[in-house]
Design a protein around this motif. Structure first.
Motif, PDB file in Angstrom:
ATOM      1  N   LEU A  85       0.841  -1.192   0.000  1.00  0.00           N
ATOM      2  CA  LEU A  85       0.000   0.000   0.000  1.00  0.00           C
ATOM      3  C   LEU A  85       0.872   1.236   0.000  1.00  0.00           C
ATOM      4  O   LEU A  85       1.910   1.269   0.662  1.00  0.00           O
ATOM      5  N   VAL A  86       0.429   2.240  -0.717  1.00  0.00           N
ATOM      6  CA  VAL A  86       1.058   3.554  -0.641  1.00  0.00           C
ATOM      7  C   VAL A  86       0.278   4.312   0.425  1.00  0.00           C
ATOM      8  O   VAL A  86      -0.944   4.459   0.328  1.00  0.00           O
ATOM      9  N   CYS A  87       0.990   4.766   1.457  1.00  0.00           N
ATOM     10  CA  CYS A  87       0.364   5.446   2.595  1.00  0.00           C
ATOM     11  C   CYS A  87       0.977   6.824   2.775  1.00  0.00           C
ATOM     12  O   CYS A  87       2.153   7.037   2.475  1.00  0.00           O
ATOM     13  N   ILE A  88       0.191   7.732   3.288  1.00  0.00           N
ATOM     14  CA  ILE A  88       0.680   9.086   3.560  1.00  0.00           C
ATOM     15  C   ILE A  88       1.522   9.055   4.827  1.00  0.00           C
ATOM     16  O   ILE A  88       1.104   8.521   5.847  1.00  0.00           O
ATOM     17  N   SER A  89       2.706   9.635   4.748  1.00  0.00           N
ATOM     18  CA  SER A  89       3.623   9.707   5.884  1.00  0.00           C
ATOM     19  C   SER A  89       3.243  10.895   6.770  1.00  0.00           C
ATOM     20  O   SER A  89       2.400  11.724   6.387  1.00  0.00           O
ATOM     21  N   PRO A  90       3.877  11.039   7.927  1.00  0.00           N
ATOM     22  CA  PRO A  90       3.609  12.227   8.760  1.00  0.00           C
ATOM     23  C   PRO A  90       3.887  13.547   8.026  1.00  0.00           C
ATOM     24  O   PRO A  90       3.097  14.491   8.128  1.00  0.00           O
ATOM     25  N   ALA A  91       4.963  13.609   7.262  1.00  0.00           N
ATOM     26  CA  ALA A  91       5.236  14.836   6.488  1.00  0.00           C
ATOM     27  C   ALA A  91       4.163  15.053   5.428  1.00  0.00           C
ATOM     28  O   ALA A  91       3.743  16.182   5.166  1.00  0.00           O
ATOM     29  N   GLY A  92       3.718  13.959   4.825  1.00  0.00           N
ATOM     30  CA  GLY A  92       2.638  14.058   3.850  1.00  0.00           C
ATOM     31  C   GLY A  92       1.344  14.536   4.486  1.00  0.00           C
ATOM     32  O   GLY A  92       0.583  15.297   3.889  1.00  0.00           O
ATOM     33  N   ALA A  93       1.097  14.086   5.725  1.00  0.00           N
ATOM     34  CA  ALA A  93      -0.107  14.536   6.441  1.00  0.00           C
ATOM     35  C   ALA A  93      -0.048  16.035   6.702  1.00  0.00           C
ATOM     36  O   ALA A  93      -1.083  16.717   6.662  1.00  0.00           O
ATOM     37  N   ASP A  94       1.144  16.558   6.943  1.00  0.00           N
ATOM     38  CA  ASP A  94       1.287  18.004   7.128  1.00  0.00           C
ATOM     39  C   ASP A  94       0.951  18.753   5.837  1.00  0.00           C
ATOM     40  O   ASP A  94       0.256  19.771   5.862  1.00  0.00           O
ATOM     41  N   ALA A  95       1.424  18.235   4.721  1.00  0.00           N
ATOM     42  CA  ALA A  95       1.099  18.847   3.424  1.00  0.00           C
ATOM     43  C   ALA A  95      -0.397  18.732   3.148  1.00  0.00           C
ATOM     44  O   ALA A  95      -1.022  19.676   2.651  1.00  0.00           O
ATOM     45  N   TRP A  96      -0.973  17.580   3.498  1.00  0.00           N
ATOM     46  CA  TRP A  96      -2.408  17.348   3.307  1.00  0.00           C
ATOM     47  C   TRP A  96      -3.220  18.378   4.089  1.00  0.00           C
ATOM     48  O   TRP A  96      -4.234  18.889   3.595  1.00  0.00           O
ATOM     49  N   ALA A  97      -2.779  18.686   5.310  1.00  0.00           N
ATOM     50  CA  ALA A  97      -3.495  19.663   6.145  1.00  0.00           C
ATOM     51  C   ALA A  97      -3.491  21.040   5.492  1.00  0.00           C
ATOM     52  O   ALA A  97      -4.503  21.755   5.527  1.00  0.00           O
ATOM     53  N   VAL A  98      -2.384  21.422   4.886  1.00  0.00           N
ATOM     54  CA  VAL A  98      -2.315  22.709   4.179  1.00  0.00           C
ATOM     55  C   VAL A  98      -3.281  22.692   3.001  1.00  0.00           C
ATOM     56  O   VAL A  98      -4.023  23.662   2.774  1.00  0.00           O
ATOM     57  N   ALA A  99      -3.297  21.598   2.263  1.00  0.00           N
ATOM     58  CA  ALA A  99      -4.195  21.477   1.110  1.00  0.00           C
ATOM     59  C   ALA A  99      -5.655  21.552   1.547  1.00  0.00           C
ATOM     60  O   ALA A  99      -6.464  22.260   0.938  1.00  0.00           O
ATOM     61  N   GLU A 100      -5.992  20.842   2.623  1.00  0.00           N
ATOM     62  CA  GLU A 100      -7.367  20.857   3.129  1.00  0.00           C
ATOM     63  C   GLU A 100      -7.794  22.258   3.567  1.00  0.00           C
ATOM     64  O   GLU A 100      -8.931  22.667   3.323  1.00  0.00           O
TER      65      GLU A 100
END
Length: 137
Positions: A85-100
């Protein structure tokens, strides 16, 4: 109508990408198009390729880039020992929060521009269309 939907989509896409880049994350538009399709529990590469309408090789290269940047991780799929599985990492979650957060700003602007009732009607109509057009819905 399709052109109008495309213009609205590209506006949102450009706004979100600009916000993510302004926050210091380094991601390309092609990478973002894969990244945004990763589900909360992770997504198989073949599914990402299909959803993004790119070849498996292209999706794999983009995931490799996202992984090298620290935005995603590959993990064993608990339902299939052969798959990953490709999963979002903690750094990716930070980027996701900015996008959201940027998505929410766009949403608020559109509601203010159209009015709550017209926005609700548009949203309901698009959801109804998705039922007949989106195999991932």
């Amino acid at each position: 109508m399709p052109t109008l939907l495309f213009i609205a989509y590209r506006h949102v896409e450009n706004r979100v990408l600009a916000a993510v880049l302004a926050a210091g994350f380094q991601i390309t538009l092609a990478q973002a198009r894969i990244f945004q399709r990763i589900g909360p529990q992770g997504t198989r590469l073949t599914e990402l390729a299909e959803q993004a309408q790119v070849t498996k090789q292209t999706a794999s290269a983009l995931v490799d880039q996202l992984q090298a940047a620290g935005y995603v991780e590959r993990r064993p799929d608990p339902t299939d020992a052969r798959a990953r599985l490709v999963c979002i990492s903690p750094a990716g979650a930070d980027a996701w929060a900015v996008a959201e957060a940027e998505l929410q700003r766009v949403h608020q602007e559109w509601v203010a521009h159209l009015g709550p009732r017209a926005w609700a009607d548009l949203h309901r109509s698009l959801l109804a269309l998705r039922e007949i057009t989106d195999p991932y819905a």
